[in-house]
Every structure is written in C-alpha cells, then in structure tokens.
Scaffold this motif. Structure first.
Motif, PDB file in Angstrom:
ATOM      1  N   LEU A   1       9.903  10.499  -8.880  1.00  0.00           N
ATOM      2  CA  LEU A   1       9.607  11.657  -7.650  1.00  0.00           C
ATOM      3  C   LEU A   1      10.518  12.238  -7.774  1.00  0.00           C
ATOM      4  N   PHE A   2      11.862  12.050  -7.695  1.00  0.00           N
ATOM      5  CA  PHE A   2      12.888  12.375  -6.903  1.00  0.00           C
ATOM      6  C   PHE A   2      14.301  12.807  -8.420  1.00  0.00           C
ATOM      7  N   GLU A   3      14.713  13.537  -7.200  1.00  0.00           N
ATOM      8  CA  GLU A   3      15.621  13.993  -8.444  1.00  0.00           C
ATOM      9  C   GLU A   3      17.302  13.599  -8.134  1.00  0.00           C
ATOM     10  N   SER A   4      17.666  12.974  -6.607  1.00  0.00           N
ATOM     11  CA  SER A   4      18.543  12.075  -6.109  1.00  0.00           C
ATOM     12  C   SER A   4      17.661  10.615  -6.178  1.00  0.00           C
ATOM     13  N   GLN A   5      17.670   9.655  -7.085  1.00  0.00           N
ATOM     14  CA  GLN A   5      16.886   8.659  -6.703  1.00  0.00           C
ATOM     15  C   GLN A   5      17.694   7.525  -4.959  1.00  0.00           C
ATOM     16  N   GLU A   6      17.856   7.715  -3.849  1.00  0.00           N
ATOM     17  CA  GLU A   6      18.276   7.528  -2.817  1.00  0.00           C
ATOM     18  C   GLU A   6      17.474   7.008  -2.242  1.00  0.00           C
ATOM     19  N   TYR A   7      16.283   7.645  -2.237  1.00  0.00           N
ATOM     20  CA  TYR A   7      15.289   7.160  -0.730  1.00  0.00           C
ATOM     21  C   TYR A   7      14.063   6.022  -1.293  1.00  0.00           C
ATOM     22  N   THR A   8      14.960   4.984  -0.171  1.00  0.00           N
ATOM     23  CA  THR A   8      13.471   3.985  -0.254  1.00  0.00           C
ATOM     24  C   THR A   8      13.171   3.557   0.832  1.00  0.00           C
ATOM     25  N   ASP A   9      12.814   4.434   1.394  1.00  0.00           N
ATOM     26  CA  ASP A   9      11.903   5.012   2.625  1.00  0.00           C
ATOM     27  C   ASP A   9      10.676   5.071   2.676  1.00  0.00           C
ATOM     28  N   ALA A  10       9.687   4.641   2.850  1.00  0.00           N
ATOM     29  CA  ALA A  10       8.379   4.558   2.298  1.00  0.00           C
ATOM     30  C   ALA A  10       7.872   5.877   2.609  1.00  0.00           C
ATOM     31  N   ASP A  11       7.779   6.564   3.931  1.00  0.00           N
ATOM     32  CA  ASP A  11       7.387   7.923   4.790  1.00  0.00           C
ATOM     33  C   ASP A  11       8.076   8.791   3.592  1.00  0.00           C
ATOM     34  N   VAL A  12       8.934   8.854   2.964  1.00  0.00           N
ATOM     35  CA  VAL A  12       9.426   9.812   2.223  1.00  0.00           C
ATOM     36  C   VAL A  12       9.325  10.009   1.080  1.00  0.00           C
ATOM     37  N   VAL A  13       8.311   8.859   0.124  1.00  0.00           N
ATOM     38  CA  VAL A  13       7.777   8.576  -0.329  1.00  0.00           C
ATOM     39  C   VAL A  13       6.312   8.398  -0.877  1.00  0.00           C
ATOM     40  N   ARG A  14       5.957   8.620   0.071  1.00  0.00           N
ATOM     41  CA  ARG A  14       4.706   9.540   1.000  1.00  0.00           C
ATOM     42  C   ARG A  14       4.512  11.042   0.829  1.00  0.00           C
ATOM     43  N   ASP A  15       5.201  11.068   1.676  1.00  0.00           N
ATOM     44  CA  ASP A  15       5.449  12.546   1.743  1.00  0.00           C
ATOM     45  C   ASP A  15       5.510  12.835   0.159  1.00  0.00           C
ATOM     46  N   ALA A  16       6.259  13.278  -1.340  1.00  0.00           N
ATOM     47  CA  ALA A  16       6.407  13.474  -1.786  1.00  0.00           C
ATOM     48  C   ALA A  16       5.265  13.464  -2.584  1.00  0.00           C
ATOM     49  N   LEU A  17       4.386  11.812  -3.042  1.00  0.00           N
ATOM     50  CA  LEU A  17       3.242  11.621  -3.158  1.00  0.00           C
ATOM     51  C   LEU A  17       1.884  12.837  -3.023  1.00  0.00           C
ATOM     52  N   LEU A  18       2.352  13.347  -1.497  1.00  0.00           N
ATOM     53  CA  LEU A  18       0.952  13.762  -1.273  1.00  0.00           C
ATOM     54  C   LEU A  18       1.478  15.171  -2.044  1.00  0.00           C
ATOM     55  N   ALA A  19       2.143  14.994  -2.661  1.00  0.00           N
ATOM     56  CA  ALA A  19       2.435  16.766  -3.250  1.00  0.00           C
ATOM     57  C   ALA A  19       2.178  17.275  -4.158  1.00  0.00           C
ATOM     58  N   TYR A  20       1.718  15.500  -4.836  1.00  0.00           N
ATOM     59  CA  TYR A  20       0.775  15.642  -6.213  1.00  0.00           C
ATOM     60  C   TYR A  20      -0.463  15.597  -5.357  1.00  0.00           C
ATOM     61  N   MET A  21      -0.967  14.586  -4.651  1.00  0.00           N
ATOM     62  CA  MET A  21      -2.623  14.542  -4.730  1.00  0.00           C
ATOM     63  C   MET A  21      -2.923  15.675  -3.622  1.00  0.00           C
TER      64      MET A  21
ATOM     65  N   ILE B   1      -2.581   3.735  -3.545  1.00  0.00           N
ATOM     66  CA  ILE B   1      -3.334   2.883  -2.279  1.00  0.00           C
ATOM     67  C   ILE B   1      -2.471   1.896  -2.453  1.00  0.00           C
ATOM     68  N   SER B   2      -1.383   1.039  -3.095  1.00  0.00           N
ATOM     69  CA  SER B   2      -0.467  -0.142  -2.620  1.00  0.00           C
ATOM     70  C   SER B   2       0.614   0.475  -1.491  1.00  0.00           C
ATOM     71  N   ILE B   3       1.570   1.636  -1.507  1.00  0.00           N
ATOM     72  CA  ILE B   3       1.927   2.777  -0.750  1.00  0.00           C
ATOM     73  C   ILE B   3       1.476   2.968   0.614  1.00  0.00           C
ATOM     74  N   PHE B   4       0.642   3.161   0.232  1.00  0.00           N
ATOM     75  CA  PHE B   4      -0.505   3.817   1.672  1.00  0.00           C
ATOM     76  C   PHE B   4      -0.477   2.460   2.976  1.00  0.00           C
ATOM     77  N   ALA B   5      -1.574   1.317   1.669  1.00  0.00           N
ATOM     78  CA  ALA B   5      -2.063   0.669   2.320  1.00  0.00           C
ATOM     79  C   ALA B   5      -1.049   0.178   3.165  1.00  0.00           C
ATOM     80  N   TYR B   6       0.035  -0.791   2.982  1.00  0.00           N
ATOM     81  CA  TYR B   6       1.349  -0.608   3.400  1.00  0.00           C
ATOM     82  C   TYR B   6       1.598   0.174   4.752  1.00  0.00           C
TER      83      TYR B   6
END
Length: 622
Positions: free
Chosen positions: A279-299, A440-445
C-alpha cells in the motif's frame, strides 16, 4: 464328465461375480468423479458468498454510502407535550482521500462525481454565489478566507486528506435529514447562520478544508444557505480548556497498550507488514488504523485492490523520476491552509514564555543539520511552534523528537532525508495481492481493539480531559437556549477523534459507536414541557429548570438512556417517522443532569474538582 461339468459351472459363477463387481466399481467411480466438481463448486460458492457478505457489511459500515444515510429517531418525541428549544450537532467530515502517500494513490478515482440532483443543486448554489468574485462566506478576512467551498480538481485524482465529491454528497444528505426533522420546529428555512447574530445559529469548524467544506454542505442541506464558520483551534473543540499535562502522559500509556495488543496477534502483525509493503510508498507503517485508512481509499471508491510488483527493479533514472513525482505530489498539500494556521499561531504564541524559550534553545542547533525544502528558518520555527500549540504538555526531550520528525509530519521532506529513507526495491518472485479476506481480518482485529479501547481506563480518562472543553461549550449553549431562547441551531464540524472523545466522556460503552464512520452525527435536542399550568393556582406559570430536558441521537439511534449520568429519564413510545407501522421507546434526560455532571461530577474519577487540578495532579501521578 459329471465332475468336469460341475467344475465349469463353478468357474462360470466366479467369472460372472468378478464381472459384476467390476461393473459396480466402474459405475461408482464414474458417479464420484462427476459429482466431485459440483460439490467443490458449491462449497467454493458458499465460501465466496460468506466473504462477499462480510465485505459488504464492512463497506457499508466504514464507507457509509450516501444512499445508506437515512433519518432515524431525530426529532421524534410526543409533539403535543414537548416543545423543541434548540439543536446542537457534532459531525465528522465526509469521505476524503487517504492521509498517507499510497503507491499509485494519485490514480485512485476519488474525484468521481456521484449522480445526484442534490449535489448538482449545491454546486450551482456555490457557483452562483461566486459569480461576481468570492462567495460571501469566504470573502471577508478571517481563518477561512478564500477557502474553496467545493473540492478542487487537483492534478492528482485523489488528493491527500481532501474532501471528495462523495463526501460532499454525504454531508448534504445529513443536512437534508436535519431539515426534514427540524425545519418546521426551528424555522430552518429562515435560519440566520451569517455569524452576525446568534439568534439563528452558530457554526464551528476546525481549520481544515474537509471540515469547512463539510460544514457548508451540511448548512446548505439543512437551511438552503451557507454558514459563516467560526474557527475551532483544536480538533477536540476544547476552546479555553486545551493545555493539559496529562494528555501526553496518558497518550503514551494508550500507545503502549495498543502496541502490546498487536504483539499478542503475530498473524495480524505480519499481515499488516505485508499490506504496508503493497500500500505505502514508505514501508514503515505497522499501525492497523493507518492500514485501515489506506484500505478505505480503495474500498470507498470502488478501486481494484492493489498487488505488489514482481521481478521489477528501478534503475537510477526511474528512482529520480519517482523522487521528483513524489516531491511534486507532496508539495500539492494544502499549503495555504498550513500557512494560515502558522500565521495565526505566530501571532498568538509569546516567544518570551517557557515554551518559546525552549523552542529557541532547540531550534538553533538543529537548524544547522536540516534545511527544509523551500522554507526558510522562520518557517521551521513556525512548524515547531505549531506543534507546541497542539501539544502544550510536551516535555523538553519530546520536543526534540517532534522537531526531528517535523518534515515527515508536515509532508515536506528534505532531499537528503528522502535519499536516506529511499530503498531501491530488490528482485522478488512472489506477488502479494490485497484480498477481501485480508480486509475482513484487519477490520475484525480493529473491532476487537475498539472493544478494548472502550473499556480502557486510561483512554476514558484521556477522553474526559480532551472532551471537557466541548461538553462545557455544549452545556453553555443549552443554558442559553433555555434562558435566552437562542441560539436555535449549533453545528460543530469536526473529526473522528472529536466524536470518539465525546462518546467516551458521555459514558457510552458500545464499541460500534466508538468506530466513527464518515459523515457521522451526534445530535443534542433540547426540549421544554408545553404544559406550564400551575397545579394550585390553575394559571400558566413561567418555565423553571425542571421543565427542560434533552436527548442524544447518534446516527439516528437514541442513546440517551445509555449516557452514564442520565439515571432518571422519561420514557415515551413513539411512531417511527419512516415506517408508521413501527413503534419504539425514546428517552428524555433532565437538563439538570448534564449541568450537574459538568460542574460537580465530571472530575470525580480524578479525585479533584476542576480541569486544572486534574491535568496537573494526574499528569504527575501516572
């Protein structure tokens, strides 16, 4: 001969038995082979259906499409017995672009315009108001001077953190719900939101384009007019109660607990790492909320889920092109908004106080090592002061850390830093694609994590401190509605963090309320008894405090009976405004309860009586 005949018969019998057994075996295997693909296909279809149904639920819940935003129990009380005095609305902005730079994020179709007569009418309203220059609500001096009322068409399709046309339609829809519920009772068609007087309404917004544009869309949807926004200097709408030593201390503890929760789920942690690389140009994000925000951009924008690149290696020319394009995209951040924020802070902060002295001590040695891109040393100082204003409780050592990360936080990296952070991709033969199962796994967590957040004592205490200024302002406006019969309509256009702190401070325990979706709304309705007849003199009397009540509606759901301090409520059975065949209970809480809560009981959990002592003593004790 007799023996020979019997011998032949025996062998004939054996041969026929073997032949019959062979036929049965062949037929059985044929049936098995023909049935297997059907069974597998049915099982696969069932699995796919379950995945799709779960994904759809997540999509509807997180993205909140405009067609799913409908009226609930707003304004539903016994109108023969209760008179509506006023309404206070706290909202989260509508759908926006991602907050972090995504690989190929500029190509996401965030700028697709929904087909809607309401949206078209609003755009015509804005264009007509701007035909001879700037519209009146952005023409005058102030924090929102020259802010665009419509999402701008950028060179990128998906601008960072900016409201999308879909988000605009969401807020217009929310405004239409308010219009349907309150227009007749509060005369919203004639509502005065120009800011010249409080008799009509008051509108607050943080200094972000997405909240300002959301406010204007909601205002037009509700009153068919625009609003002169008053600036809220904090995401929390803390007004005069912002600085607090305990904020930072509690935030550290909450962050440590969140990291520990993620460590206890190594599978999810590994999935987050894999998704981050895609997802990210910089691969430093290990926060589930940050990943969720990125996924919402696609969803939320119906974009195909991305995959990692395979067997590709960027050469030096591509690397330079990548750097150039990235820097250009970064500089398309809302610079005018940033400049106005910094100008405001520069005029507000005193360089001679303790914070200013700390800033001066830190700036000089660090400025020699980092020269910001296209900014002079004064801008660097303003950046630091900006952070000091937001985090006035920051310790000296932490200021240094903040200073070192300013460029990344403001999305203005230095050329040298970019070279250090850039890592040339290595050859890879394994392709990883984001799938619905991963989402589904990320949102369940995250749902499980939100349950822990709601129950966490530190998070509740921090929310009480953050939301105090907002609740205090709400109560003050309620009292004015009672005593002065104004304002009638108050709007706070904010963020998910605004509502999260408010929800926990009010004592709501449902984790689904804590998971704030786009265009969420919390509404406080203030009512007065209509029957003011004196029981002894049989004459009409003046209204007293005991005659006023309020109710709280969150995204169409009456949550008044779930508020921690509303112990004695009035229960009434009402008819659903959408489906008249359905009835349900609605509740009213005495206005005295929230006044007593904010003045007497708010800091009981801190064992102090006021905001200053809670911040000071708890900040030291933790």
């Amino acid at each position: 001969m007799k023996f020979s005949f019997q011998h032949r018969a025996f062998y004939c019998y054996i041969g026929m038995s073997i032949w019959i057994f062979f036929l049965i075996t062949v037929v059985y295997k044929y049936i098995t082979v023909t049935d297997d693909p059907v069974a597998v296909k049915l099982e696969h279809n069932e699995y796919t259906f379950k995945i799709d149904s779960k994904y759809r639920r997540i999509f509807h819940r997180a993205c909140n499409p405009p067609e799913y935003i409908v009226r609930g129990s707003e304004g539903v009380v016994e109108s023969d017995s209760w008179l509506l005095q006023g309404v206070l609305v706290i909202t989260r902005h509508g759908d926006r672009g991602p907050l972090t730079h995504l690989k190929g994020g500029d190509k996401l179709p965030c700028d697709n315009v929904p087909v809607s007569a309401l949206l078209q009418s609003y755009e015509e309203f804005v264009l007509n108001a701007s035909s001879s220059g700037r519209a009146w609500w952005v023409a005058g001096p102030g924090p929102f001077h020259n802010f665009p009322s419509l999402p701008r068409t950028a060179t990128t399709h998906c601008a960072l953190g900016q409201l999308t046309p879909k988000g605009l339609l969401q807020m217009i829809t929310v405004g239409s719900i308010l219009r349907e519920a309150y227009a007749e009772k509060l005369s919203l068609d004639n509502m005065e939101l120009s800011g010249k007087k409080d008799a009509g309404g008051i509108a607050y917004s943080t200094r972000y384009r997405r909240t300002f544009q959301s406010l204007q869309a909601l205002s037009w949807g509700g009153t068919r007019g625009a609003a002169a926004a008053r600036e809220a200097h904090s995401v929390a709408f803390c007004f005069r109660h912002c600085a607090c030593n305990a904020h930072h201390t509690l935030a550290k503890k909450i962050s440590m607990q969140a990291k520990a929760r993620l460590e206890s789920h190594p599978t999810i942690k590994e999935l987050i790492k894999k998704l981050s690389k895609v997802l990210f140009e910089s691969q430093e994000y290990t926060d589930a909320d940050v990943v969720r925000d990125a996924l919402l951009a696609y969803m939320c924008h119906d974009a195909p889920l991305p995959c990692s690149q395979t067997n590709k290696k960027l050469n030096i020319d591509k690397q330079r092109k990548f750097r150039s394009e990235t820097l250009r995209n970064l500089l398309e951040v809302d610079i005018d908004t940033l400049n106005m924020e910094l100008d405001y802070i520069n005029n507000q902060l005193d360089f001679n106080n303790e914070i200013g002295r700390k800033a001066r001590d830190i700036i000089k040695p660090l400025d020699r090592h980092k020269q910001p891109l296209d900014f002079d040393a004064q801008m660097e100082r303003e950046k630091l002061l900006y952070y000091q204003q937001r985090y006035l409780d920051t310790d000296y050592d932490d200021v240094v850390i903040v200073k070192k990360n300013l460029d990344a936080d403001f999305n203005f990296p230095n050329e040298q830093d970019f070279d250090e952070e850039y890592r040339e991709p290595t050859d890879s033969t394994e392709q990883f694609c984001v799938r619905k199962e991963h989402i589904i796994s990320i949102f369940a967590y995250l749902e499980w994590s939100y349950r822990q957040d709601v129950k966490d004592v530190n998070n509740r205490r921090r929310s009480l401190l953050i939301a105090y200024g907002l609740i205090y302002n709400i109560v003050q406006n309620m009292i004015r509605m009672i005593s002065e019969n104004k304002p009638k309509f108050v709007v706070y256009s904010g963020h998910d963090k605004t509502l999260q702190a408010l929800i926990l401070a009010l004592g709501l325990n449902n984790y689904q309320h804590y998971n704030i979706q786009y265009a969420s709304r919390m509404i406080f309705e203030v009512y007065r008894r209509k029957d003011l007849m004196d029981e002894f003199k049989f004459t009409k009397r003046k209204a007293v405090a005991q005659d006023f009540y309020f109710r709280v509606v969150y995204n169409g759901e009456d949550v008044t009976d779930e508020i921690g301090f509303c112990k004695s409520t009035i229960v009434m059975k009402v008819v659903d405004p959408v489906d008249d065949r359905r009835t349900y209970n609605t509740y009213l809480c005495p206005i005295e309860s929230i006044v007593r809560f904010i003045h007497d009981d708010y800091f009981a959990g801190f064992n102090v009586s006021n905001y200053k002592d809670a911040c000071a003593t708890y900040g030291k004790r933790v």
